[in-house]
Design a protein around this motif. Structure first.
Motif, PDB file in Angstrom:
ATOM      1  N   SER A  50       0.850  -1.308  -0.082  1.00 24.63           N
ATOM      2  CA  SER A  50       0.136   0.048   0.035  1.00 24.63           C
ATOM      3  C   SER A  50       0.824   1.373   0.154  1.00 24.63           C
ATOM      4  O   SER A  50       2.052   1.247   0.564  1.00 24.63           O
ATOM      5  N   THR A  51       0.388   2.247  -0.606  1.00 23.65           N
ATOM      6  CA  THR A  51       0.945   3.451  -0.434  1.00 23.65           C
ATOM      7  C   THR A  51       1.527   4.018   0.883  1.00 23.65           C
ATOM      8  O   THR A  51       2.548   4.439   0.985  1.00 23.65           O
ATOM      9  N   GLU A  52       0.534   4.031   1.632  1.00 22.96           N
ATOM     10  CA  GLU A  52       0.817   4.422   3.236  1.00 22.96           C
ATOM     11  C   GLU A  52       2.147   3.370   3.694  1.00 22.96           C
ATOM     12  O   GLU A  52       2.777   4.181   4.464  1.00 22.96           O
ATOM     13  N   GLU A  53       2.173   2.328   3.274  1.00 16.41           N
ATOM     14  CA  GLU A  53       3.192   1.284   3.920  1.00 16.41           C
ATOM     15  C   GLU A  53       4.578   1.824   3.353  1.00 16.41           C
ATOM     16  O   GLU A  53       5.719   1.965   3.939  1.00 16.41           O
ATOM     17  N   LYS A  54       4.230   2.101   1.911  1.00 19.80           N
ATOM     18  CA  LYS A  54       5.534   2.734   1.265  1.00 19.80           C
ATOM     19  C   LYS A  54       6.125   4.161   1.765  1.00 19.80           C
ATOM     20  O   LYS A  54       7.465   4.334   2.159  1.00 19.80           O
ATOM     21  N   LEU A  55       5.225   4.858   2.134  1.00 18.90           N
ATOM     22  CA  LEU A  55       5.474   6.108   2.544  1.00 18.90           C
ATOM     23  C   LEU A  55       6.238   6.084   4.072  1.00 18.90           C
ATOM     24  O   LEU A  55       7.074   6.730   4.292  1.00 18.90           O
ATOM     25  N   SER A  56       5.577   5.198   4.811  1.00 20.02           N
ATOM     26  CA  SER A  56       6.035   4.650   5.964  1.00 20.02           C
ATOM     27  C   SER A  56       7.497   4.252   6.098  1.00 20.02           C
ATOM     28  O   SER A  56       8.427   4.947   6.664  1.00 20.02           O
ATOM     29  N   LEU A  57       7.714   3.245   5.021  1.00 16.27           N
ATOM     30  CA  LEU A  57       9.258   2.828   4.803  1.00 16.27           C
ATOM     31  C   LEU A  57      10.106   4.032   4.437  1.00 16.27           C
ATOM     32  O   LEU A  57      11.174   4.066   4.981  1.00 16.27           O
ATOM     33  N   VAL A  58       9.809   4.655   3.528  1.00 17.98           N
ATOM     34  CA  VAL A  58      10.669   5.722   2.985  1.00 17.98           C
ATOM     35  C   VAL A  58      10.847   6.737   4.149  1.00 17.98           C
ATOM     36  O   VAL A  58      12.240   7.173   4.279  1.00 17.98           O
ATOM     37  N   GLY A  59       9.879   7.070   4.755  1.00 12.10           N
ATOM     38  CA  GLY A  59       9.939   7.948   5.968  1.00 12.10           C
ATOM     39  C   GLY A  59      11.052   7.476   6.924  1.00 12.10           C
ATOM     40  O   GLY A  59      11.787   8.274   7.480  1.00 12.10           O
ATOM     41  N   GLU A  60      11.054   6.315   7.246  1.00  8.73           N
ATOM     42  CA  GLU A  60      11.836   5.662   8.348  1.00  8.73           C
ATOM     43  C   GLU A  60      13.338   5.619   7.819  1.00  8.73           C
ATOM     44  O   GLU A  60      14.249   5.963   8.500  1.00  8.73           O
ATOM     45  N   ALA A  61      13.341   5.243   6.799  1.00 11.03           N
ATOM     46  CA  ALA A  61      14.761   4.883   6.032  1.00 11.03           C
ATOM     47  C   ALA A  61      15.615   6.221   5.577  1.00 11.03           C
ATOM     48  O   ALA A  61      16.542   6.354   5.962  1.00 11.03           O
ATOM     49  N   PHE A  62      14.742   7.182   5.204  1.00 13.93           N
ATOM     50  CA  PHE A  62      15.348   8.475   4.711  1.00 13.93           C
ATOM     51  C   PHE A  62      14.850   9.714   5.376  1.00 13.93           C
ATOM     52  O   PHE A  62      14.999  10.899   5.020  1.00 13.93           O
ATOM     53  N   GLY A  63      14.527   9.583   6.522  1.00 12.06           N
ATOM     54  CA  GLY A  63      13.831  10.698   7.535  1.00 12.06           C
ATOM     55  C   GLY A  63      14.930  12.006   7.700  1.00 12.06           C
ATOM     56  O   GLY A  63      14.312  12.768   8.016  1.00 12.06           O
ATOM     57  N   SER A  64      16.061  11.535   7.723  1.00 15.28           N
ATOM     58  CA  SER A  64      17.297  12.636   8.046  1.00 15.28           C
ATOM     59  C   SER A  64      17.523  13.319   7.119  1.00 15.28           C
ATOM     60  O   SER A  64      18.427  14.191   6.964  1.00 15.28           O
ATOM     61  N   VAL A  65      17.207  13.099   5.824  1.00 10.97           N
ATOM     62  CA  VAL A  65      17.641  13.754   4.551  1.00 10.97           C
ATOM     63  C   VAL A  65      16.984  15.348   4.657  1.00 10.97           C
ATOM     64  O   VAL A  65      15.804  15.473   4.949  1.00 10.97           O
ATOM     65  N   GLU A  66      17.571  16.060   3.715  1.00 13.81           N
ATOM     66  CA  GLU A  66      16.931  17.610   3.629  1.00 13.81           C
ATOM     67  C   GLU A  66      15.225  17.086   3.071  1.00 13.81           C
ATOM     68  O   GLU A  66      15.154  16.446   2.289  1.00 13.81           O
ATOM     69  N   GLU A  67      14.519  18.196   3.410  1.00 14.39           N
ATOM     70  CA  GLU A  67      13.092  18.260   3.342  1.00 14.39           C
ATOM     71  C   GLU A  67      12.849  17.975   1.716  1.00 14.39           C
ATOM     72  O   GLU A  67      11.942  17.073   1.371  1.00 14.39           O
ATOM     73  N   PRO A  68      13.577  18.709   0.916  1.00 13.97           N
ATOM     74  CA  PRO A  68      12.938  18.557  -0.592  1.00 13.97           C
ATOM     75  C   PRO A  68      13.301  17.332  -1.044  1.00 13.97           C
ATOM     76  O   PRO A  68      12.460  16.708  -2.068  1.00 13.97           O
ATOM     77  N   LEU A  69      14.325  16.803  -0.743  1.00 10.77           N
ATOM     78  CA  LEU A  69      14.946  15.332  -1.124  1.00 10.77           C
ATOM     79  C   LEU A  69      13.783  14.516  -0.470  1.00 10.77           C
ATOM     80  O   LEU A  69      13.298  13.451  -1.274  1.00 10.77           O
TER      81      LEU A  69
END
Length: 176
Positions: A50-69
């Motif tokens: 699901s899109t929600e799961e993907k967004l959660s995965l990406v948020g967890e993995a790459f949460g520390s990068v700059e906001e535009p990225l």
């Protein structure tokens, strides 16, 4: 190509924000991390997740990068285009280098060059071009000796292999 448009948009936005240096570093780190786990792209591009799961995965993995990225990564995940990230980096880096007068170069040699020799070559190229050179050294065992340089659409071939091929052509053209 869509990846180029994403790269161009990200670069334009981050330049305006004055954070393009940090985003370039973050983007390189993201691409490297993904190259170490290619299944991550498969997962984020899967319609079974699901899109929600993907967004959660990406948020967890790459949460520390700059906001535009981070926002771009979320867009790519939701659009099932995460696999475009390395192409986006390529365009972003090209625009970054162009804006700063940096030329990418490739130094190809028969053996691994010492840091001192590579630095001398880079300094000479910088003197010739008047621009900053960002070089990558590559070993090509088929060269026998000498070096080849590629930069800004130019190729200079000072390899022993090319010299021998030139001699061979001249000998073949000689009429006896």
């Amino acid at each position: 190509m869509i990846a180029e448009e994403y790269g161009r948009a990200l670069f334009s936005l981050t330049e305006d924000m004055g954070i393009s240096d940090r985003v370039l570093s973050d983007l390189k780190d993201c691409v490297e991390a993904i190259s170490l786990s290619p299944e991550y792209v498969t997962l984020t591009d899967s319609p079974a997740i699901s899109t929600e799961e993907k967004l959660s995965l990406v948020g967890e993995a790459f949460g520390s990068v700059e906001e535009p990225l981070r926002n771009l990564l979320l867009i790519l995940a939701s659009a099932r285009r995460f696999g475009l990230l390395s192409s986006i980096l390529k365009k972003y880096e090209e625009l970054y280098n162009e804006s700063r007068g940096i030329i990418s170069a490739q130094i190809i040699s028969a053996v691994e060059l010492s840091e001192e020799k590579a630095d001398k070559i880079i300094k000479k190229l910088e003197a010739i071009t008047g621009k900053k050179i960002q070089a990558r050294c590559v070993v090509d065992n088929s060269l026998i000796g000498g070096i080849k340089l590629r930069y800004g659409g130019i190729q200079l071939d000072g390899s022993l292999k090319s010299r021998l091929e030139e001699i061979e052509k001249r000998l073949a053209a000689t009429v006896i």
